[in-house]
Write a protein that holds these residues in place. Sequence first.
Motif, PDB file in Angstrom:
ATOM      1  N   GLU A  61      -2.398  16.274  -4.703  1.00  0.00           N
ATOM      2  CA  GLU A  61      -2.638  16.843  -5.979  1.00  0.00           C
ATOM      3  C   GLU A  61      -1.621  17.625  -6.823  1.00  0.00           C
ATOM      4  O   GLU A  61      -1.055  18.286  -8.286  1.00  0.00           O
ATOM      5  N   LYS A  62       0.138  17.179  -6.243  1.00  0.00           N
ATOM      6  CA  LYS A  62       0.710  17.868  -6.582  1.00  0.00           C
ATOM      7  C   LYS A  62       1.658  16.386  -7.565  1.00  0.00           C
ATOM      8  O   LYS A  62       1.981  16.037  -7.029  1.00  0.00           O
ATOM      9  N   LEU A  63       2.117  16.849  -8.987  1.00  0.00           N
ATOM     10  CA  LEU A  63       2.589  15.155  -9.189  1.00  0.00           C
ATOM     11  C   LEU A  63       4.093  15.182  -8.668  1.00  0.00           C
ATOM     12  O   LEU A  63       4.489  14.326  -9.223  1.00  0.00           O
ATOM     13  N   ASP A  64       4.244  16.388  -7.941  1.00  0.00           N
ATOM     14  CA  ASP A  64       5.523  16.222  -7.941  1.00  0.00           C
ATOM     15  C   ASP A  64       6.177  16.014  -6.709  1.00  0.00           C
ATOM     16  O   ASP A  64       7.177  16.248  -5.852  1.00  0.00           O
ATOM     17  N   ALA A  65       4.889  15.656  -5.981  1.00  0.00           N
ATOM     18  CA  ALA A  65       4.827  15.026  -4.310  1.00  0.00           C
ATOM     19  C   ALA A  65       5.768  14.052  -3.959  1.00  0.00           C
ATOM     20  O   ALA A  65       5.570  12.687  -4.404  1.00  0.00           O
ATOM     21  N   ILE A  66       6.703  14.678  -2.712  1.00  0.00           N
ATOM     22  CA  ILE A  66       7.369  13.374  -1.941  1.00  0.00           C
ATOM     23  C   ILE A  66       6.348  12.699  -0.748  1.00  0.00           C
ATOM     24  O   ILE A  66       6.167  13.150   0.608  1.00  0.00           O
ATOM     25  N   LEU A  67       5.615  11.221  -1.548  1.00  0.00           N
ATOM     26  CA  LEU A  67       5.292  10.280  -0.288  1.00  0.00           C
ATOM     27  C   LEU A  67       5.683  10.128   0.908  1.00  0.00           C
ATOM     28  O   LEU A  67       5.202  10.063   1.752  1.00  0.00           O
ATOM     29  N   PHE A  68       6.943   9.448   1.064  1.00  0.00           N
ATOM     30  CA  PHE A  68       7.874   9.190   1.057  1.00  0.00           C
ATOM     31  C   PHE A  68       8.835   9.556   1.732  1.00  0.00           C
ATOM     32  O   PHE A  68       9.400   9.299   0.311  1.00  0.00           O
ATOM     33  N   ASP A  69       9.879   9.515   1.999  1.00  0.00           N
ATOM     34  CA  ASP A  69      10.790  10.261   2.123  1.00  0.00           C
ATOM     35  C   ASP A  69      12.208   8.868   2.291  1.00  0.00           C
ATOM     36  O   ASP A  69      13.726   9.597   1.850  1.00  0.00           O
ATOM     37  N   ASP A  70      11.895   7.904   2.960  1.00  0.00           N
ATOM     38  CA  ASP A  70      12.729   6.637   2.664  1.00  0.00           C
ATOM     39  C   ASP A  70      12.250   5.881   1.980  1.00  0.00           C
ATOM     40  O   ASP A  70      11.106   5.392   1.978  1.00  0.00           O
ATOM     41  N   LEU A  71      13.216   5.321   1.320  1.00  0.00           N
ATOM     42  CA  LEU A  71      12.874   3.872   0.372  1.00  0.00           C
ATOM     43  C   LEU A  71      12.297   3.078   0.905  1.00  0.00           C
ATOM     44  O   LEU A  71      11.278   2.111  -0.143  1.00  0.00           O
ATOM     45  N   PRO A  72      12.682   2.698   2.008  1.00  0.00           N
ATOM     46  CA  PRO A  72      11.986   1.340   2.458  1.00  0.00           C
ATOM     47  C   PRO A  72      10.391   1.212   2.733  1.00  0.00           C
ATOM     48  O   PRO A  72       9.313   0.998   2.221  1.00  0.00           O
ATOM     49  N   SER A  73       9.742   2.981   2.988  1.00  0.00           N
ATOM     50  CA  SER A  73       8.448   3.236   3.015  1.00  0.00           C
ATOM     51  C   SER A  73       8.009   3.507   2.026  1.00  0.00           C
ATOM     52  O   SER A  73       6.380   3.337   1.459  1.00  0.00           O
ATOM     53  N   LEU A  74       8.426   4.115   0.676  1.00  0.00           N
ATOM     54  CA  LEU A  74       8.032   3.947  -0.296  1.00  0.00           C
ATOM     55  C   LEU A  74       7.872   2.984  -1.302  1.00  0.00           C
ATOM     56  O   LEU A  74       7.267   2.417  -1.846  1.00  0.00           O
ATOM     57  N   GLU A  75       8.337   1.957  -0.505  1.00  0.00           N
ATOM     58  CA  GLU A  75       9.278   0.416  -1.414  1.00  0.00           C
ATOM     59  C   GLU A  75       7.982  -0.231  -1.014  1.00  0.00           C
ATOM     60  O   GLU A  75       6.737  -0.613  -1.473  1.00  0.00           O
ATOM     61  N   MET A  76       7.309  -0.603  -0.031  1.00  0.00           N
ATOM     62  CA  MET A  76       5.540  -0.869   0.421  1.00  0.00           C
ATOM     63  C   MET A  76       4.800  -0.592   0.318  1.00  0.00           C
ATOM     64  O   MET A  76       3.607  -0.821  -0.291  1.00  0.00           O
ATOM     65  N   ALA A  77       4.688   1.095  -0.363  1.00  0.00           N
ATOM     66  CA  ALA A  77       3.451   1.315  -0.285  1.00  0.00           C
ATOM     67  C   ALA A  77       3.590   1.227  -2.114  1.00  0.00           C
ATOM     68  O   ALA A  77       2.502   0.954  -2.301  1.00  0.00           O
ATOM     69  N   ARG A  78       4.963   0.640  -2.846  1.00  0.00           N
ATOM     70  CA  ARG A  78       4.706   0.820  -4.123  1.00  0.00           C
ATOM     71  C   ARG A  78       3.765  -0.520  -3.994  1.00  0.00           C
ATOM     72  O   ARG A  78       3.039  -0.711  -4.968  1.00  0.00           O
ATOM     73  N   GLN A  79       4.902  -1.430  -3.382  1.00  0.00           N
ATOM     74  CA  GLN A  79       3.873  -3.267  -3.052  1.00  0.00           C
ATOM     75  C   GLN A  79       2.407  -2.970  -2.793  1.00  0.00           C
ATOM     76  O   GLN A  79       1.773  -3.786  -3.722  1.00  0.00           O
ATOM     77  N   GLU A  80       2.304  -1.982  -2.206  1.00  0.00           N
ATOM     78  CA  GLU A  80       0.866  -2.029  -1.726  1.00  0.00           C
ATOM     79  C   GLU A  80      -0.277  -1.353  -2.702  1.00  0.00           C
ATOM     80  O   GLU A  80      -1.125  -2.408  -3.683  1.00  0.00           O
ATOM     81  N   GLU A  81       0.231  -0.375  -3.815  1.00  0.00           N
ATOM     82  CA  GLU A  81      -0.160   0.353  -4.860  1.00  0.00           C
ATOM     83  C   GLU A  81      -0.088  -1.204  -5.700  1.00  0.00           C
ATOM     84  O   GLU A  81      -1.458  -1.031  -6.236  1.00  0.00           O
ATOM     85  N   ASP A  82       0.562  -1.653  -6.054  1.00  0.00           N
ATOM     86  CA  ASP A  82       1.003  -2.679  -7.422  1.00  0.00           C
ATOM     87  C   ASP A  82      -0.188  -3.172  -6.844  1.00  0.00           C
ATOM     88  O   ASP A  82      -0.846  -4.530  -8.008  1.00  0.00           O
ATOM     89  N   GLU A  83      -0.395  -4.471  -5.269  1.00  0.00           N
ATOM     90  CA  GLU A  83      -2.045  -5.331  -5.355  1.00  0.00           C
ATOM     91  C   GLU A  83      -2.357  -5.005  -6.016  1.00  0.00           C
ATOM     92  O   GLU A  83      -3.816  -5.481  -6.257  1.00  0.00           O
ATOM     93  N   ARG A  84      -2.943  -3.123  -5.005  1.00  0.00           N
ATOM     94  CA  ARG A  84      -4.192  -3.217  -5.089  1.00  0.00           C
ATOM     95  C   ARG A  84      -4.041  -2.923  -6.808  1.00  0.00           C
ATOM     96  O   ARG A  84      -5.659  -2.762  -7.251  1.00  0.00           O
ATOM     97  N   ILE A  85      -3.807  -1.998  -7.646  1.00  0.00           N
ATOM     98  CA  ILE A  85      -3.837  -2.453  -8.815  1.00  0.00           C
ATOM     99  C   ILE A  85      -4.100  -4.363  -9.768  1.00  0.00           C
ATOM    100  O   ILE A  85      -5.460  -3.658 -11.008  1.00  0.00           O
TER     101      ILE A  85
END
Length: 165
Positions: free
Chosen positions: A68-92
């Motif tokens: 619910e927070k716009l400043d939340a840290i979903l992933f603390d490491d870059l590799p996990s964040l990047e993988m999640a970003r790629q998945e979200e981009d594909e979802r979009i």
Amino acid sequence: MKAHFAKMARYNAWANARLYAAARSLPDASYRKKVGAFFGSLHGTLNHLLVTDRIWMRRLTGEGEHPEKLDAILFDDLPSLEMARQEEDERIIRYVDGLCDEDIGKDVSYATTKGVPHRNRLGDILAHLFNHQTHHRGQAHAILTVLGVREPQSLDLLAMFRENP
């Protein structure tokens, strides 16, 4: 209109991939360094972009988790964040590809993160989603410059078109 949003979804993924490639070139301390940006650091900015896309996709599809927070840290490491970003981009991309032109003109009801109800046309929401990404990617691009990345790769839409005619 669907063709336009399909292009924007693909541009979004392309630009994010370029941005993450630049982020990977940084030492971890630089990646996390507070530089006075709205979300503090490159790490905070990239997390924010994933947070907001997840919020909007949940509103549009009824699926997916998000904080619910716009400043939340979903992933603390870059590799996990990047993988999640790629998945979200594909979802979009899949979401937009599944729309028809009539869908884009329909109204969508949702509540803000503060619980305030709103109703907007889907096309306006999609325009906002992609514009919001561009806005914060611009901030991230500036952060890279501040951190000493010499001439980060262009994120211009026309650069993508030239690369992928």
